[in-house]
Every structure is written in structure tokens, then in C-alpha cells.
Design a protein around this motif. Structure first.
Motif, short mmCIF file in Angstrom:
data_model
loop_
_atom_site.label_atom_id
_atom_site.label_comp_id
_atom_site.label_asym_id
_atom_site.label_seq_id
_atom_site.Cartn_x
_atom_site.Cartn_y
_atom_site.Cartn_z
N ALA A 25 7.43 -88.56 41.82
CA ALA A 25 7.14 -87.41 40.81
C ALA A 25 5.68 -86.93 41.00
O ALA A 25 5.21 -85.97 40.85
N GLU A 26 4.69 -88.07 41.02
CA GLU A 26 3.13 -87.82 41.08
C GLU A 26 3.11 -87.06 42.47
O GLU A 26 2.06 -86.08 42.34
N LEU A 27 3.73 -87.26 43.59
CA LEU A 27 3.49 -86.60 44.91
C LEU A 27 4.00 -85.14 44.76
O LEU A 27 3.14 -84.10 45.20
N ARG A 28 5.17 -84.87 44.05
CA ARG A 28 5.70 -83.39 43.89
C ARG A 28 4.70 -82.47 43.00
O ARG A 28 4.58 -81.45 43.41
N PRO A 83 -2.46 -94.93 49.35
CA PRO A 83 -1.28 -94.05 49.67
C PRO A 83 -1.82 -92.60 49.06
O PRO A 83 -1.33 -91.64 49.68
N ARG A 84 -2.44 -92.43 47.88
CA ARG A 84 -3.09 -91.08 47.68
C ARG A 84 -3.70 -90.42 48.59
O ARG A 84 -3.58 -89.22 48.88
N PRO A 115 13.44 -87.29 41.05
CA PRO A 115 12.87 -88.00 40.05
C PRO A 115 13.45 -87.21 38.76
O PRO A 115 13.82 -86.13 38.79
N ASP A 116 13.43 -87.90 37.50
CA ASP A 116 14.00 -87.34 36.36
C ASP A 116 12.99 -86.74 35.58
O ASP A 116 11.76 -86.76 35.80
N LEU A 129 8.75 -86.93 35.94
CA LEU A 129 7.71 -85.43 36.19
C LEU A 129 7.00 -85.61 34.93
O LEU A 129 5.78 -84.94 35.35
N ASP A 130 7.48 -85.76 33.77
CA ASP A 130 6.54 -85.53 32.63
C ASP A 130 5.42 -86.51 32.59
O ASP A 130 4.14 -85.96 32.39
N ALA A 131 5.55 -87.61 33.05
CA ALA A 131 4.52 -88.65 33.16
C ALA A 131 3.52 -88.17 34.19
O ALA A 131 2.32 -88.24 34.04
N ALA A 132 4.10 -87.48 35.55
CA ALA A 132 3.21 -87.19 36.29
C ALA A 132 2.20 -85.98 36.03
O ALA A 132 1.19 -85.95 36.56
N ILE A 133 3.13 -85.14 35.49
CA ILE A 133 2.34 -83.80 35.04
C ILE A 133 1.20 -84.26 34.07
O ILE A 133 0.17 -83.70 34.16
#
Length: 554
Positions: A96-99, A205-206, A239-240, A244-248
């Protein structure tokens, strides 16, 4: 029937060898044959291998692997799948972070590149011992699908593996396309060599992902039109909403990596700023291309969480009840007859009361709404009339200050154990909710958006005031409300509704209150009417919080 091309013993041995590549033990069942998603479709377009995380089961398209003339690559294929599960991405939160980041780096990207990124990582590890077998899979993919429409991105991708595995140019990336690709992208071979030498040596990885995006963007063409397929692609689960919420909302973790990428010259200073951009815009970018999301349900859920954070900035979060109340009650049992809905049968009651006749004489009980009890400590029920005309943006696309105000009022009431009814209106028939006493349900309803002109539903206000006298009513609108109330019989209906309400508040966005006081003079004489004017839309949230405290505090 032809004998199986892979014996159980061969599959079991390949599975053990694949696990040894990663030196892990995973909670996955040994591989089973892939069952075609569509039996009538070309099986070449089915996935070669993937993991069903629900069943914890690995599936392999054995027939396709055979047709690709890569039957000897089964261990490599299984090791590739285990690599995704064990390390790359390992968690869907990382995916999700990458997306989120790739949509900031490559705006409008139609198909995510994350699977391709993970494949580069996985295949480097698997290729240390099974490079030849992996190469056979990529050659077999070209044999089955052809090379006539090979994209520059896939050609460059194959050229990287030639450099990584020490293969001669043309052994993976088709030699016949070499001159054409080099003419379109001068230095492609040199860039593939540099990528293979740089990508795997980067310390985090980032940084790897930022370098990957900065390099591959050259070969994408128009990002908004990009679609691609890989022989070992589409095998990472999506991802669910939690991921995604945590990544955003955790983009700041990328700040150091972005600064280093800019220092290395991979991107300019205006690219990929993790703190730039509107959260709602980021949600749209991340979700617009995801398949199978039920007409925007994922996006709506993420938008809901964004608004909830804004609401929580203004409204104290009270401890939640141990469980949500039951919104429905069962009616008196009746005999079930053929043609009735089978789901209405209450089998527990039937068995207890009918005994041996239960199977032939079942009883049914319908569900009826359980009207919530009156609010605690005298807190009134609240009706919220929300103007959703075209003068304000769709709350799912841009922050809508009026929608935020409605949600602040709704949350404030529900957290005090009050019930809330929402009425969203524009120039047509308004949408009216049932009485709600769950914050998530109310939030979802108040995301409604109708657009168009504005015609306040005075008839609905009057009828609802008869249904539930002594409710507290709040009208959220702008200058259009003043135009509406001056028409026809509107003022009379408003005055009558005020007299049947505990209080009725006109919560309006206006530059000042002069004209409002002139238009609303007849109703301002009513002791239960209140006029609240908000000069700036940015003040709607705090003003709604202050209003809720004034109305709901005992």
C-alpha cells in the motif's frame, strides 16, 4: 486420458526445493493445479502461478507451464511465489505504501508497477540458483504470446535480467527488436546495465523503489494508458482499506528517502513531496484503477476515514459502547408457506415448537426496524438538512465544508447517545435516512451528493416535524436558502416547523448576516429559531463543533 505431465512426486520435490531457496517454512498448502477462471477463454492469458491467501493455497497452471516448454522450471516458479509471500512484499501494508508513492511520482498511472518491482527483487534471489529456469519461463512467455507488440517497458525489463544473469543480449530481450528499441531509447542497454548494478546495491527498499520509478518512467509511454502482463505477474494480493488508509496517512516516512533521491539526481525538487497534495486527491489516484472494488466502495471507505479524522479534531471521542445495538427485531412467528422467502424461517424456534414436524411446518419471522430509544439525559434527536447542490464540491473529490459540518454535528449527537436523521437535498426529491444511532452509518449517508440547483424541501421539513415533534433541527446551506424561503408558502411552513421543534437552526455560509436578518425577520421572532452565520467555509468545522456544544450540552 493422457498421463499427467507432472507427477505428485515431482511436484512435492519441487515444492521442498523451492522452500529451501528461501530457507523458510510457510503456512501454505503444497501446490495444486490452477482451475481456469473462464474455461472458454485462452488459457495463455490465465496466471502461471499465484497464492490464494484466503485458502492459504498455491496454484500452478501446469498446462501453461508445459506449453511454454518450461516444465523444468517448476521449482523456480514455486520459489518465485514463495518469495512474494516470504519477503517481497511480505506485507500488504508495504504494498500500500508503494502504491501511494508511485501515484505521486507518476500521476495518473493506470496500472500499478509494484508487482514488477517485487519481481525484480524476487528473481534476483531465485536467480542465484535458478537463473536458467527463470529465463526459460520468460522465453516461453514470448513463445506463447508473441513479440510483435512487446512494449519498451517489457523489453527494458528483460534486458535488466540479461545483465543480472550474465546472458548475451538477445537471449531474453528479442534480438530482432534491439535496433528499433535502441533507436527509440538511445542508451537503453547501458541503462539496463547501470540499473542492474545500482538497484540491488541500494541500502533501503524505499530508495530502491524511487530509483525504480525514476528509471522505468522513461519506458512507460503515457502512464494513463499503461497496461502490461508478465509471465509471473498479477500474483500479489491487493491491499485492503486498512493498509491503504495507513499508507496515505503515513507518507512522512518517505521524506528522507525522497530527499536522498533528489540529491542523487533521480528526480527534481517538485517531484514526490510526501506532504504535498490533497488527501482526497491521493485517495482518488490510488483507488481509481483497482479492479473489483464495487463501484467505488474502497474509495468511499477511505474518504470516510479521512473525514472522520477531521471530525475527531473538533469532537471529543467518547468511549464506545461494548457492542452496537440490534437495529432490528423479529416479529410474531407465522406459518411459512411455499413461495415465501426461505431466509425468513426461524429454524431454532421451529424445532423447539414444532418438534418432529419442523421440516414440514416451519415458522417464519420477519425483521422490523427497532426504533432507537429516546436519547439519554434529555439530549434531543437531531435532524440535519444538508444542502448538496452544485455550489459545493462532491465531498469524495474535494473537501466539502458543509459535509464536514454535518458530520461534526452528527458525531457530536451520536456520541451523546442521541439519534440522528439526515436529509440531503438539492433541486429534486431529497434523500432521507432512517433514524441513525451508529456513527459510521450516519457518516456514510452524509457523504451523499446530488448536485444541481437548490430547492429547500420545506414540505419535508413540515411533515417530519409532525412525525417527531421536539427534535432539534439544523439546516446547513448558503445564500440559496434565503432565496428559497422567500418563495411561495415557504416561510409559513418554516415557522410552523420551528414551533414544533425543540430548536431549529439555520447554519448558513454568508459574508454577513444583514440580508439574512431581513429575509428571515418573520421567523427570527420565534424563540425556538436560531440563525448562525459562518463567514469563511474553512470555519465551518470549528463552528459546527461550537454549535453542537451549545445545543447538546445539558
Amino acid at each position: 486420458m493422457s498421463p499427467p505431465r507432472f507427477t505428485p512426486e515431482q511436484v512435492a520435490k519441487s515444492w521442498r526445493d523451492a522452500l529451501d531457496v528461501w530457507d523458510v517454512r510457510v503456512q501454505l498448502s503444497p501446490p495444486e493445479p490452477h482451475v481456469p477462471f473462464r474455461p472458454d477463454a485462452d488459457h495463455a492469458n490465465e496466471p502461471l502461478a499465484y497464492i490464494d491467501l484466503v485458502k492459504r493455497q498455491v496454484f500452478v497452471h501446469f498446462e501453461l507451464l508445459h506449453d511454454m516448454r518450461a516444465a523444468g522450471s517448476l521449482t523456480a516458479v514455486l520459489a518465485h511465489e514463495i518469495g512474494h509471500h516470504a519477503r517481497f512484499p511480505h506485507t500488504l501494508g508495504w504494498d500500500a505504501e508503494l502504491r501511494v508513492q508511485e501515484q505521486k511520482l507518476i500521476p495518473g498511472l493506470k496500472q500499478s508497477l509494484t508487482n514488477l518491482f517485487y519481481d525484480l527483487q524476487v528473481n534476483e534471489v531465485v536467480g542465484r540458483t535458478h537463473a536458467r529456469e527463470l529465463a526459460d519461463v520468460y522465453r516461453g512467455f514470448q513463445r506463447v504470446h508473441g513479440i510483435g507488440d512487446m512494449s519498451p517497458m517489457f523489453f527494458f525489463y528483460l534486458a535488466i535480467y540479461e545483465e543480472l544473469w550474465g546472458l548475451m543480449p538477445g537471449q531474453l530481450a528479442p534480438e530482432i527488436l534491439e535496433s528499433e528499441m535502441e533507436a527509440r531509447f538511445p542508451g537503453l542497454r547501458a541503462e539496463a546495465r547501470m540499473f542492474a548494478q545500482t538497484f540491488y546495491a541500494l541500502p533501503s527498499p524505499r530508495l530502491q523503489f524511487l530509483y525504480f520509478c525514476a528509471t522505468f518512467i522513461r519506458y512507460l509511454g503515457k502512464p494513463e494508458e499503461l497496461t502490461y502482463s508478465l509471465p509471473l505477474g498479477s500474483d500479489v494480493s491487493l491491499p485492503d482499506v486498512d493498509d491503504l488508509d495507513a499508507a496515505i496517512n503515513g507518507a512522512a516516512r518517505w521524506d528522507d528517502a525522497l530527499e536522498e533521491a533528489k540529491e542523487r539526481g533521480w528526480m527534481d525538487n517538485g517531484t514526490g513531496n510526501s506532504s504535498s497534495g490533497d488527501a482526497l486527491d491521493t485517495i482518488h489516484r490510488v483507488t481509481h484503477h483497482l479492479p473489483g472494488k464495487g463501484g467505488g466502495e474502497l474509495r468511499r471507505a477511505l474518504v470516510g476515514r479521512h473525514y472522520k479524522r477531521l471530525v475527531d479534531q473538533h469532537v471529543l471521542k467518547l468511549p464506545s459502547a461494548p457492542s452496537k445495538p440490534e437495529p432490528y427485531l423479529r416479529t410474531t412467528p407465522e406459518a411459512w408457506e411455499y413461495g415465501d422467502d426461505p431466509s425468513a424461517i426461524d429454524w431454532t424456534l421451529t424445532v423447539i415448537s414444532q418438534g418432529h414436524l419442523a421440516a414440514v411446518a416451519p415458522l417464519r419471522r420477519e425483521l422490523e426496524a427497532d426504533l432507537p430509544p429516546p436519547s439519554e439525559l434529555g439530549v434531543p434527536s437531531v435532524e440535519i438538512y444538508l444542502d448538496t447542490s452544485g455550489s459545493m464540491p462532491n465531498p469524495e473529490s474535494q473537501l466539502n465544508a458543509m459535509t464536514l459540518a454535518a458530520q461534526v454535528l452528527s458525531a457530536s449527537a451520536i456520541r451523546k447517545k442521541a439519534t440522528v436523521k439526515g436529509i440531503i437535498y438539492s433541486d429534486g426529491e431529497p434523500e432521507v435516512s432512517p433514524w441513525m444511532y451508529d456513527e459510521d452509518t450516519a457518516r456514510d449517508f452524509l457523504f451523499g451528493y446530488l448536485g444541481g440547483g437548490t430547492r429547500y424541501p420545506f414540505e419535508k421539513l413540515e411533515s417530519l416535524s409532525r412525525e417527531r415533534p421536539d427534535a432539534l433541527r439544523v439546516i446547513i446551506s448558503d445564500s440559496d436558502f434565503l432565496a428559497n424561503v422567500a418563495e411561495g408558502d415557504s416561510m409559513r411552513l418554516l415557522v410552523e416547523s420551528v414551533r414544533r421543534s425543540r430548536a431549529l437552526v439555520a447554519f448558513l455560509a454568508l459574508p454577513d448576516d444583514k440580508r439574512a436578518r431581513e429575509v428571515l425577520a418573520p421567523v427570527l421572532a420565534e424563540r425556538r429559531f436560531r440563525l448562525v452565520v459562518v463567514t469563511w467555509l474553512s470555519d465551518f468545522g470549528p463552528a459546527a463543533a461550537n454549535l453542537s456544544r451549545a445545543l447538546l450540552e445539558n
